[in-house]
Design a protein around this motif. Structure first.
Motif, PDB file in Angstrom:
ATOM      1  N   GLY A 145      -2.118  10.500   9.468  1.00 56.35           N
ATOM      2  CA  GLY A 145      -3.098   9.551   9.998  1.00 56.35           C
ATOM      3  C   GLY A 145      -3.009   8.202   9.307  1.00 56.35           C
ATOM      4  N   SER A 146      -2.872   8.220   7.997  1.00 56.17           N
ATOM      5  CA  SER A 146      -2.733   6.976   7.244  1.00 56.17           C
ATOM      6  C   SER A 146      -1.426   6.281   7.594  1.00 56.17           C
ATOM      7  CB  SER A 146      -2.798   7.267   5.740  1.00 56.17           C
ATOM      8  OG  SER A 146      -2.581   6.090   4.997  1.00 56.17           O
ATOM      9  N   TYR A 147      -0.380   7.060   7.728  1.00 54.96           N
ATOM     10  CA  TYR A 147       0.924   6.506   8.101  1.00 54.96           C
ATOM     11  C   TYR A 147       0.811   5.772   9.443  1.00 54.96           C
ATOM     12  CZ  TYR A 147       5.858   6.271   9.339  1.00 54.96           C
ATOM     13  OH  TYR A 147       7.102   5.823   9.715  1.00 54.96           O
ATOM     14  N   GLU A 148       0.222   6.431  10.420  1.00 56.98           N
ATOM     15  CA  GLU A 148       0.084   5.830  11.749  1.00 56.98           C
ATOM     16  C   GLU A 148      -0.794   4.587  11.706  1.00 56.98           C
ATOM     17  OE1 GLU A 148      -1.315   9.129  14.033  1.00 56.98           O
ATOM     18  OE2 GLU A 148       0.581  10.212  13.767  1.00 56.98           O
ATOM     19  N   PHE A 149      -1.886   4.633  10.944  1.00 59.24           N
ATOM     20  CA  PHE A 149      -2.776   3.473  10.828  1.00 59.24           C
ATOM     21  C   PHE A 149      -2.012   2.284  10.255  1.00 59.24           C
ATOM     22  CE2 PHE A 149      -5.506   0.873   8.108  1.00 59.24           C
ATOM     23  CZ  PHE A 149      -6.395   0.384   9.053  1.00 59.24           C
ATOM     24  N   HIS A 150      -1.315   2.484   9.151  1.00 57.21           N
ATOM     25  CA  HIS A 150      -0.622   1.368   8.511  1.00 57.21           C
ATOM     26  C   HIS A 150       0.469   0.772   9.397  1.00 57.21           C
ATOM     27  CE1 HIS A 150      -2.688   2.751   4.879  1.00 57.21           C
ATOM     28  NE2 HIS A 150      -2.546   1.497   4.496  1.00 57.21           N
ATOM     29  N   THR A 151       1.193   1.616  10.098  1.00 58.90           N
ATOM     30  CA  THR A 151       2.230   1.069  10.966  1.00 58.90           C
ATOM     31  C   THR A 151       1.606   0.318  12.150  1.00 58.90           C
ATOM     32  OG1 THR A 151       2.512   3.216  12.082  1.00 58.90           O
ATOM     33  CG2 THR A 151       4.033   2.701  10.271  1.00 58.90           C
ATOM     34  N   ARG A 152       0.481   0.804  12.682  1.00 58.47           N
ATOM     35  CA  ARG A 152      -0.230   0.058  13.739  1.00 58.47           C
ATOM     36  C   ARG A 152      -0.746  -1.281  13.226  1.00 58.47           C
ATOM     37  NH1 ARG A 152      -2.896   4.967  14.822  1.00 58.47           N
ATOM     38  NH2 ARG A 152      -4.796   4.100  13.935  1.00 58.47           N
ATOM     39  N   MET A 153      -1.079  -1.333  11.940  1.00 60.05           N
ATOM     40  CA  MET A 153      -1.592  -2.564  11.324  1.00 60.05           C
ATOM     41  C   MET A 153      -0.488  -3.579  11.031  1.00 60.05           C
ATOM     42  SD  MET A 153      -4.915  -2.869  10.625  1.00 60.05           S
ATOM     43  CE  MET A 153      -4.796  -4.008   9.274  1.00 60.05           C
ATOM     44  N   GLY A 154       0.749  -3.224  11.317  1.00 59.97           N
ATOM     45  CA  GLY A 154       1.843  -4.163  11.100  1.00 59.97           C
ATOM     46  C   GLY A 154       2.551  -4.020   9.770  1.00 59.97           C
ATOM     47  N   GLY A 166       4.714  10.744  -9.776  1.00 59.57           N
ATOM     48  CA  GLY A 166       4.920  11.855 -10.695  1.00 59.57           C
ATOM     49  C   GLY A 166       5.616  12.993  -9.970  1.00 59.57           C
ATOM     50  N   PRO A 167       5.999  14.014 -10.711  1.00 60.56           N
ATOM     51  CA  PRO A 167       6.730  15.133 -10.113  1.00 60.56           C
ATOM     52  C   PRO A 167       5.967  15.755  -8.933  1.00 60.56           C
ATOM     53  CG  PRO A 167       6.759  15.287 -12.494  1.00 60.56           C
ATOM     54  CD  PRO A 167       5.816  14.173 -12.147  1.00 60.56           C
ATOM     55  N   GLY A 168       6.640  15.792  -7.783  1.00 59.92           N
ATOM     56  CA  GLY A 168       6.043  16.390  -6.596  1.00 59.92           C
ATOM     57  C   GLY A 168       5.047  15.515  -5.860  1.00 59.92           C
ATOM     58  N   LEU A 169       4.825  14.314  -6.343  1.00 56.79           N
ATOM     59  CA  LEU A 169       3.852  13.407  -5.719  1.00 56.79           C
ATOM     60  C   LEU A 169       4.601  12.311  -4.957  1.00 56.79           C
ATOM     61  CD1 LEU A 169       1.241  13.161  -8.617  1.00 56.79           C
ATOM     62  CD2 LEU A 169       1.116  14.565  -6.542  1.00 56.79           C
ATOM     63  N   ASP A 170       5.202  12.723  -3.846  1.00 55.09           N
ATOM     64  CA  ASP A 170       5.951  11.799  -3.002  1.00 55.09           C
ATOM     65  C   ASP A 170       4.974  10.878  -2.273  1.00 55.09           C
ATOM     66  OD1 ASP A 170       7.986  13.463  -3.824  1.00 55.09           O
ATOM     67  OD2 ASP A 170       8.322  14.350  -1.856  1.00 55.09           O
ATOM     68  N   ARG A 171       5.404   9.646  -2.032  1.00 49.87           N
ATOM     69  CA  ARG A 171       4.556   8.676  -1.348  1.00 49.87           C
ATOM     70  C   ARG A 171       5.363   7.890  -0.325  1.00 49.87           C
ATOM     71  NH1 ARG A 171       1.211  11.603  -3.329  1.00 49.87           N
ATOM     72  NH2 ARG A 171      -0.191  11.051  -5.005  1.00 49.87           N
ATOM     73  N   VAL A 172       4.675   7.454   0.718  1.00 47.37           N
ATOM     74  CA  VAL A 172       5.219   6.484   1.656  1.00 47.37           C
ATOM     75  C   VAL A 172       4.778   5.115   1.159  1.00 47.37           C
ATOM     76  CG1 VAL A 172       5.198   5.656   4.038  1.00 47.37           C
ATOM     77  CG2 VAL A 172       5.028   8.119   3.575  1.00 47.37           C
ATOM     78  N   SER A 173       5.707   4.193   1.084  1.00 55.23           N
ATOM     79  CA  SER A 173       5.433   2.856   0.557  1.00 55.23           C
ATOM     80  C   SER A 173       5.483   1.848   1.694  1.00 55.23           C
ATOM     81  CB  SER A 173       6.479   2.518  -0.519  1.00 55.23           C
ATOM     82  OG  SER A 173       6.226   1.259  -1.073  1.00 55.23           O
ATOM     83  N   ALA A 203       0.865  -1.177   0.000  1.00 54.33           N
ATOM     84  CA  ALA A 203       0.000   0.000   0.000  1.00 54.33           C
ATOM     85  C   ALA A 203       0.902   1.227   0.000  1.00 54.33           C
ATOM     86  CB  ALA A 203      -0.899   0.008   1.246  1.00 54.33           C
ATOM     87  N   ILE A 204       0.353   2.356  -0.372  1.00 60.06           N
ATOM     88  CA  ILE A 204       1.072   3.629  -0.291  1.00 60.06           C
ATOM     89  C   ILE A 204       0.141   4.667   0.326  1.00 60.06           C
ATOM     90  CG2 ILE A 204       2.569   3.172  -2.275  1.00 60.06           C
ATOM     91  CD1 ILE A 204       0.789   5.216  -3.843  1.00 60.06           C
ATOM     92  N   THR A 205       0.724   5.774   0.743  1.00 56.55           N
ATOM     93  CA  THR A 205      -0.061   6.924   1.186  1.00 56.55           C
ATOM     94  C   THR A 205       0.709   8.183   0.833  1.00 56.55           C
ATOM     95  OG1 THR A 205      -1.413   7.801   3.003  1.00 56.55           O
ATOM     96  CG2 THR A 205       0.833   7.139   3.556  1.00 56.55           C
ATOM     97  N   SER A 206       0.014   9.291   0.820  1.00 53.39           N
ATOM     98  CA  SER A 206       0.699  10.548   0.525  1.00 53.39           C
ATOM     99  C   SER A 206       1.644  10.883   1.678  1.00 53.39           C
ATOM    100  CB  SER A 206      -0.296  11.682   0.290  1.00 53.39           C
ATOM    101  OG  SER A 206      -0.899  12.057   1.496  1.00 53.39           O
ATOM    102  N   ALA A 207       2.680  11.606   1.356  1.00 54.31           N
ATOM    103  CA  ALA A 207       3.685  11.954   2.356  1.00 54.31           C
ATOM    104  C   ALA A 207       3.081  12.740   3.517  1.00 54.31           C
ATOM    105  CB  ALA A 207       4.810  12.753   1.702  1.00 54.31           C
ATOM    106  N   ALA A 208       2.088  13.566   3.247  1.00 56.33           N
ATOM    107  CA  ALA A 208       1.518  14.441   4.273  1.00 56.33           C
ATOM    108  C   ALA A 208       0.431  13.780   5.116  1.00 56.33           C
ATOM    109  CB  ALA A 208       0.948  15.694   3.614  1.00 56.33           C
TER     110      ALA A 208
END
Length: 168
Positions: free
Chosen positions: A126-135, A156-163, A118-123
């Motif tokens: 909340g999604s980052y915290e949810f995914h890390t809590r989910m393992g 794409g340009p400027g569209l950084d993501r957490v993977s 899964a990925i989420t936007s860098a900003a």
């Protein structure tokens, strides 16, 4: 966790407008009008037509309260991918997101998959915290945003993501 009063089903094309209608409210206007357009563009009708078997709609008393759009990778035969997930603000922190992911993990395992990505936007902290809590593990990356590792220009340009990646 039990969700006896919850109706969960696979989406149909007619669910597309209902999901699009809730995005801005559920995301609290995250990233303003640019975020609104990006969210809508991430969920074209084709996901509700061609990936319905691996996706889920959750309703309570006939009202949409959550959804997960995911699919089995056609290129990586041991992987599946969560493309987009949403839970109404009233249902957040009640386990519904975890429940929907559990359904997707079961579906993935049932189709011989052992890895979910899964990925989420860098900003989106909340999604980052949810995914890390989910393992989910955060994949190594060459850059950071507010302390979170990001893949620069991933979408794409400027569209950084957490993977994220999780073995199931």
């Amino acid at each position: 966790m039990e969700f006896r009063d919850l109706a969960v089903r696979h989406p149909v094309a007619d669910d597309h407008p209902s999901v699009l209608r809730v995005l801005d409210r559920w995301w609290g206007g995250f990233e303003g009008s640019t975020g609104s357009v990006q969210r809508a563009l991430l969920l074209p009708r084709l996901f509700f037509q061609h990936f319905a078997d691996s996706s889920f709609i959750a309703e309570r008393d006939g009202e949409l309260v959550g959804f997960l759009v995911g699919f089995l990778s056609q290129s990586r035969h041991d992987e599946s991918y969560v493309h987009f997930v949403g839970v109404s603000p009233e249902e957040q922190r009640g386990g519904l997101g975890r429940y929907l992911y559990g359904l997707f993990f079961d579906y993935s395992r049932g189709h011989g998959r052992s890895v979910v990505r899964a990925i989420t936007s860098a900003a989106n902290s909340g999604s980052y915290e949810f995914h890390t809590r989910m393992g989910f593990d955060v994949e190594p990356s060459p850059a950071e945003f507010e302390g979170r590792p990001v893949q620069p220009d991933y979408d794409g340009p400027g569209l950084d993501r957490v993977s994220f990646v999780r073995r199931i």
